[in-house]
Scaffold this motif. Structure first.
Motif, PDB file in Angstrom:
ATOM      1  N   THR A 105       0.856  -1.186   0.000  1.00 55.52           N
ATOM      2  CA  THR A 105       0.000   0.000   0.000  1.00 55.52           C
ATOM      3  C   THR A 105       0.892   1.235   0.000  1.00 55.52           C
ATOM      4  O   THR A 105       2.084   1.164   0.299  1.00 55.52           O
ATOM      5  CB  THR A 105      -0.896   0.071   1.248  1.00 55.52           C
ATOM      6  OG1 THR A 105      -0.049   0.140   2.396  1.00 55.52           O
ATOM      7  CG2 THR A 105      -1.777  -1.145   1.365  1.00 55.52           C
ATOM      8  N   ALA A 106       0.283   2.364  -0.323  1.00 55.22           N
ATOM      9  CA  ALA A 106       1.021   3.626  -0.267  1.00 55.22           C
ATOM     10  C   ALA A 106       1.416   3.879   1.189  1.00 55.22           C
ATOM     11  O   ALA A 106       0.609   3.678   2.085  1.00 55.22           O
ATOM     12  CB  ALA A 106       0.131   4.747  -0.775  1.00 55.22           C
ATOM     13  N   ARG A 164       1.971   5.495   4.744  1.00 58.51           N
ATOM     14  CA  ARG A 164       1.238   6.530   5.468  1.00 58.51           C
ATOM     15  C   ARG A 164       2.137   7.229   6.475  1.00 58.51           C
ATOM     16  O   ARG A 164       1.696   8.057   7.240  1.00 58.51           O
ATOM     17  CB  ARG A 164       0.069   5.910   6.232  1.00 58.51           C
ATOM     18  CG  ARG A 164      -0.996   5.348   5.347  1.00 58.51           C
ATOM     19  CD  ARG A 164      -2.124   4.744   6.169  1.00 58.51           C
ATOM     20  NE  ARG A 164      -3.000   3.948   5.331  1.00 58.51           N
ATOM     21  CZ  ARG A 164      -3.981   4.466   4.601  1.00 58.51           C
ATOM     22  NH1 ARG A 164      -4.202   5.752   4.596  1.00 58.51           N
ATOM     23  NH2 ARG A 164      -4.741   3.677   3.866  1.00 58.51           N
ATOM     24  N   GLY A 165       3.403   6.835   6.532  1.00 60.75           N
ATOM     25  CA  GLY A 165       4.288   7.417   7.543  1.00 60.75           C
ATOM     26  C   GLY A 165       4.235   6.583   8.796  1.00 60.75           C
ATOM     27  O   GLY A 165       3.536   5.582   8.866  1.00 60.75           O
ATOM     28  N   GLY A 166       4.971   6.990   9.809  1.00 63.44           N
ATOM     29  CA  GLY A 166       5.001   6.215  11.050  1.00 63.44           C
ATOM     30  C   GLY A 166       5.936   5.042  10.905  1.00 63.44           C
ATOM     31  O   GLY A 166       6.175   4.555   9.802  1.00 63.44           O
ATOM     32  N   SER A 167       6.505   4.602  11.982  1.00 61.23           N
ATOM     33  CA  SER A 167       7.422   3.469  11.874  1.00 61.23           C
ATOM     34  C   SER A 167       6.765   2.240  12.473  1.00 61.23           C
ATOM     35  O   SER A 167       6.113   2.295  13.505  1.00 61.23           O
ATOM     36  CB  SER A 167       8.729   3.781  12.603  1.00 61.23           C
ATOM     37  OG  SER A 167       8.447   4.035  13.955  1.00 61.23           O
ATOM     38  N   ARG A 168       6.919   1.145  11.772  1.00 56.97           N
ATOM     39  CA  ARG A 168       6.318  -0.108  12.224  1.00 56.97           C
ATOM     40  C   ARG A 168       7.320  -0.872  13.050  1.00 56.97           C
ATOM     41  O   ARG A 168       8.440  -1.080  12.619  1.00 56.97           O
ATOM     42  CB  ARG A 168       5.921  -0.944  11.015  1.00 56.97           C
ATOM     43  CG  ARG A 168       4.914  -0.253  10.163  1.00 56.97           C
ATOM     44  CD  ARG A 168       4.712  -1.031   8.885  1.00 56.97           C
ATOM     45  NE  ARG A 168       3.769  -0.321   8.029  1.00 56.97           N
ATOM     46  CZ  ARG A 168       2.456  -0.369   8.215  1.00 56.97           C
ATOM     47  NH1 ARG A 168       1.950  -1.102   9.169  1.00 56.97           N
ATOM     48  NH2 ARG A 168       1.667   0.307   7.427  1.00 56.97           N
ATOM     49  N   ARG A 169       6.881  -1.295  14.217  1.00 52.99           N
ATOM     50  CA  ARG A 169       7.776  -2.109  15.029  1.00 52.99           C
ATOM     51  C   ARG A 169       7.442  -3.575  14.822  1.00 52.99           C
ATOM     52  O   ARG A 169       6.289  -3.924  14.586  1.00 52.99           O
ATOM     53  CB  ARG A 169       7.639  -1.711  16.499  1.00 52.99           C
ATOM     54  CG  ARG A 169       8.370  -0.403  16.766  1.00 52.99           C
ATOM     55  CD  ARG A 169       8.399  -0.086  18.224  1.00 52.99           C
ATOM     56  NE  ARG A 169       7.060   0.196  18.730  1.00 52.99           N
ATOM     57  CZ  ARG A 169       6.581  -0.300  19.868  1.00 52.99           C
ATOM     58  NH1 ARG A 169       7.321  -1.125  20.587  1.00 52.99           N
ATOM     59  NH2 ARG A 169       5.389   0.021  20.295  1.00 52.99           N
ATOM     60  N   PRO A 170       8.454  -4.440  14.902  1.00 50.54           N
ATOM     61  CA  PRO A 170       8.174  -5.854  14.667  1.00 50.54           C
ATOM     62  C   PRO A 170       7.259  -6.435  15.749  1.00 50.54           C
ATOM     63  O   PRO A 170       7.379  -6.080  16.908  1.00 50.54           O
ATOM     64  CB  PRO A 170       9.546  -6.503  14.709  1.00 50.54           C
ATOM     65  CG  PRO A 170      10.441  -5.534  15.399  1.00 50.54           C
ATOM     66  CD  PRO A 170       9.874  -4.184  15.181  1.00 50.54           C
ATOM     67  N   ALA A 215       2.655  -6.204   8.262  1.00 50.64           N
ATOM     68  CA  ALA A 215       3.187  -4.904   8.657  1.00 50.64           C
ATOM     69  C   ALA A 215       4.327  -5.036   9.655  1.00 50.64           C
ATOM     70  O   ALA A 215       4.245  -4.606  10.785  1.00 50.64           O
ATOM     71  CB  ALA A 215       2.059  -4.059   9.232  1.00 50.64           C
ATOM     72  N   ALA A 249       2.499  -2.339   4.545  1.00 53.46           N
ATOM     73  CA  ALA A 249       1.258  -3.105   4.560  1.00 53.46           C
ATOM     74  C   ALA A 249       0.963  -3.516   3.116  1.00 53.46           C
ATOM     75  O   ALA A 249       1.427  -2.873   2.179  1.00 53.46           O
ATOM     76  CB  ALA A 249       0.129  -2.247   5.113  1.00 53.46           C
ATOM     77  N   ARG A 250       0.213  -4.593   2.963  1.00 49.90           N
ATOM     78  CA  ARG A 250      -0.125  -5.026   1.602  1.00 49.90           C
ATOM     79  C   ARG A 250      -1.630  -5.058   1.418  1.00 49.90           C
ATOM     80  O   ARG A 250      -2.385  -5.218   2.365  1.00 49.90           O
ATOM     81  CB  ARG A 250       0.489  -6.399   1.319  1.00 49.90           C
ATOM     82  CG  ARG A 250       2.012  -6.314   1.200  1.00 49.90           C
ATOM     83  CD  ARG A 250       2.562  -7.427   0.343  1.00 49.90           C
ATOM     84  NE  ARG A 250       2.405  -8.732   0.952  1.00 49.90           N
ATOM     85  CZ  ARG A 250       2.656  -9.876   0.309  1.00 49.90           C
ATOM     86  NH1 ARG A 250       3.047  -9.857  -0.960  1.00 49.90           N
ATOM     87  NH2 ARG A 250       2.522 -11.026   0.915  1.00 49.90           N
TER      88      ARG A 250
END
Lengths: 232, 414
Positions: free
Chosen positions: A113-114, A116-122, A129, A135-136
């Motif tokens: 997906t485009a 959106r900002g923000g950092s994803r934590r494992p 994600a 994200a897909r």
């Protein structure tokens, strides 16, 4: 408003009449008619919101998804409904979409997906994600076959849905280039397209298979003919 | 947090690697939704000669029409721990065997206003059901999902996802077809032949050609969801199922990537599910007698738009793609006179009802359940058939990747 539906299939015609609010969709009208005066009415449907791609039909001669077509968008109270002609007819408006699915290449149906900002934590949960990974989401094409129905090409042609899928796949998976070029570059591939762009006008998702086919044709021409020994 | 599941440890095999040993017993399934699909696939894998009949197009009942949430179970952890656990396990299984039709991006439970007080109880309920959670600050949430309301006071991350409802079920149909099952849409069952208290066959009419066909079977299972009661009455049985229609609404914009749920006990308008380029807000729940018709009521549409607006400011002015209803097949009976006008007291759990006790041997019905647990419902039904027909064959549906939905529609109409 009083609407008259004519369900036309080869050799027969059924006329149905009832009051509907113009904000109702053709599919909602058929559901109500089937529940009351026309229990034998046949049509495909599943999601009712333009995701599954099953409820395509010719509405006043134009291929459309019945779940997204409001009665008020159509001209006048007389509505002609016919089954898609390029699919295998079952009865009424119902078809078997074999001719569409037979031609679709096997492709990856998910894409990022485009951001959106923000950092994803494992999370360690096995979901998409994860850290550093977008994200897909599912691809745009819902495989409804309306582009195939609208396409005016009469000779042997893979068709807009299959070539759109090949073009999207080529972008996402360059490792399949040789195979997909062989798929798209044959006599029934991109060169059979007549550039009438009826496919784009029919697509309920706003996609333009015709434009993708033109791009694919240019790429294939620039890079020379595909190796006939690969793919197919 | 300790990872409860590692995808690397549980590789699935391609279906081509699945060897089937035919046992010669014939099973007839009536109902072509998600449950029937999973049942047909499971039984075919265990060696049965399977035929499935569906009166319309496959997935044209409730299956295709819900909002497509892959439930990790957190929504049900409050009240229904069994179905919560089952949902979590099944969401992990589906993410392995049906990944191509799943947007497995996770979800957030978010608290607005007083809902913040529910946080400890929610975390505790999830922990007890074995569902992993992670508390996230509103600031971190808004950086990931900037369209969400700044009024959100607390958020919990959970492993939810969304899936394409039509394609998930159709992948099971494709698997069943590849393993030799006959999956036959447009066949309406008009009667059952019962002799000496045992079911022998079903009579069905092809709705296109009008031709009548007779299907003999050693066992018949209905998987007809909200239509189960009507089908049971053809065999003189009364089967307790409460159809509970719910309305959903899709706007033409993907406003979030995660499934967003309200941090409160399940009620109306509390789930926002992204799918492709759409966002689906759902749902409502009422009880109904009439199963036909699919339009959402104007008050339902207005309510859903307002509910979306609470989560995502500006939601109610986005273009509406569609509003529609689906009939949940809740197991058991609820009615306005019993003081439960919406049917929320009924469980989302599922069961296989063997009709032998009611006088018809070789006949059972699968009732209740949720789309996320379709595979488990198939396993339950297939286990029952195995025990009734004395067949020993373990369930293997967790072990193989399902083929593409496209495979199902290839070739000629069945």
């Amino acid at each position: 408003m009083n609407y008259v539906f004519t369900v036309g299939e080869e050799g027969s015609e059924t006329r149905l009449e009832a009051e509907f609010d113009p904000s109702r969709t053709v599919l909602e009208a058929l559901e109500e008619l089937r529940g009351s005066s026309a229990p034998g009415l046949l049509y495909r449907h599943s999601c009712h919101h333009g995701s599954c791609g099953t409820c395509g039909a010719l509405v006043n001669g134009k291929p459309r998804l019945m779940c997204l077509t409001k009665l008020g968008e159509l001209v006048g109270p007389e509505i002609l409904l016919e089954p898609l002609r390029k699919m295998e007819h079952i009865g009424g408006l119902a078809v078997w979409p074999g001719p569409l699915f037979q031609g679709l290449p096997e492709t990856d149906y998910l894409r990022p997906t485009a951001p959106r900002g923000g950092s994803r934590r494992p999370s360690g949960w096995g979901i998409e994600a994860e850290a550093g990974r977008a994200a897909r989401r599912l691809e745009d094409c819902i495989e409804c076959g309306l582009c195939v129905e609208a396409c005016p090409v009469e000779r042997n042609f893979l068709g807009p849905a299959a070539l759109l899928a090949a073009s999207v796949e080529l972008e996402k998976h360059p490792e399949r280039t040789a195979e997909l070029r062989a798929f798209s570059g044959g006599r029934d591939g991109v060169s059979a397209c007549e550039r009438k762009f009826e496919c784009a006008r029919a697509c309920p998702q706003g996609l333009s298979p015709g434009r993708r086919i033109a791009e694919l044709r240019r790429t294939l021409a620039e890079e020379g003919p595909a190796d006939p020994a690969v793919g197919r | 947090m300790e990872a409860p599941y590692s995808p690397a440890k549980t590789e699935v095999l391609p279906l081509a690697a699945c060897k089937v040993r035919p046992n010669g017993r014939r099973v007839l399934i009536v109902g072509g939704g998600g449950t029937g699909a999973a049942l047909a696939y499971d039984l075919a894998q265990r060696g049965f000669a399977v035929t499935l009949l569906e009166r319309g197009e496959l997935t044209s009942g409730t299956t295709g029409r819900h909002h497509g949430q892959l439930h990790c179970g957190a929504r049900y952890a409050w009240a229904d721990r069994n179905i919560a656990k089952e949902c979590y396990e099944e969401s992990l299984t589906l993410s392995r065997i049906a990944r191509p039709c799943i947007e497995y991006n996770g979800g957030f439970f978010v608290a607005l206003g007083e809902e913040e007080a529910n946080l400890p109880r929610f975390l505790d309920a999830c922990a007890q059901a074995g569902i992993p959670t992670e508390s996230v600050s509103p600031t971190a949430l808004l950086s990931l999902e900037p369209r969400l309301s700044p009024a959100i006071r607390a958020a919990v991350r959970v492993p939810d996802g969304s899936f394409d409802a039509f394609r998930l079920a159709t992948m099971f149909f494709a698997g069943a077809k590849l393993l030799g099952a006959k999956v036959l849409p447009w066949r309406e069952v008009t009667g059952f032949e019962v002799s000496g208290g045992r079911i022998k066959a079903a009579i069905a009419k092809h709705r296109g050609s009008g031709r009548e066909e007779r299907f003999e079977a050693d066992f018949v299972l209905t998987a007809a969801g909200a239509w189960t009661g009507k089908l049971g009455s053809l065999a003189g049985l009364e089967i307790p199922v409460t159809p509970a229609p719910g309305a959903m609404l899709a706007v033409r914009e993907r406003v979030v990537d995660h499934v967003i749920s309200r941090l409160r006990a399940p009620s109306d308008g509390d789930i926002l599910v992204p799918q492709r380029g759409l966002s689906i807000i759902g749902s409502t729940q009422r009880l109904a007698e009439d199963l036909e018709g699919s339009a959402a009521l104007p008050e339902e549409t207005a309510f859903l738009l307002a509910s979306g607006e609470e989560l995502v400011p500006g939601f109610s002015s986005l273009p509406v793609q569609a509003a529609w209803t689906a009939a949940r097949p809740l197991a058991g009976r609820a009615s306005p006179s019993s003081g439960d006008a919406e049917g929320r007291s009924l469980s989302r759990d599922f069961a296989a009802i063997d009709h032998e006790a009611a006088g018809v041997t070789g006949f059972a019905s699968l009732v209740g359940g949720k789309a996320t647990v379709l595979r488990a419902m198939g396993e339950l039904g297939a286990d029952l058939v195995c025990s009734k027909l004395d067949v020993t064959a373990p369930c293997r549906t967790r072990d193989f990747a399902l083929p593409s939905w496209r495979v199902f529609y290839q070739g000629r109409a069945p």
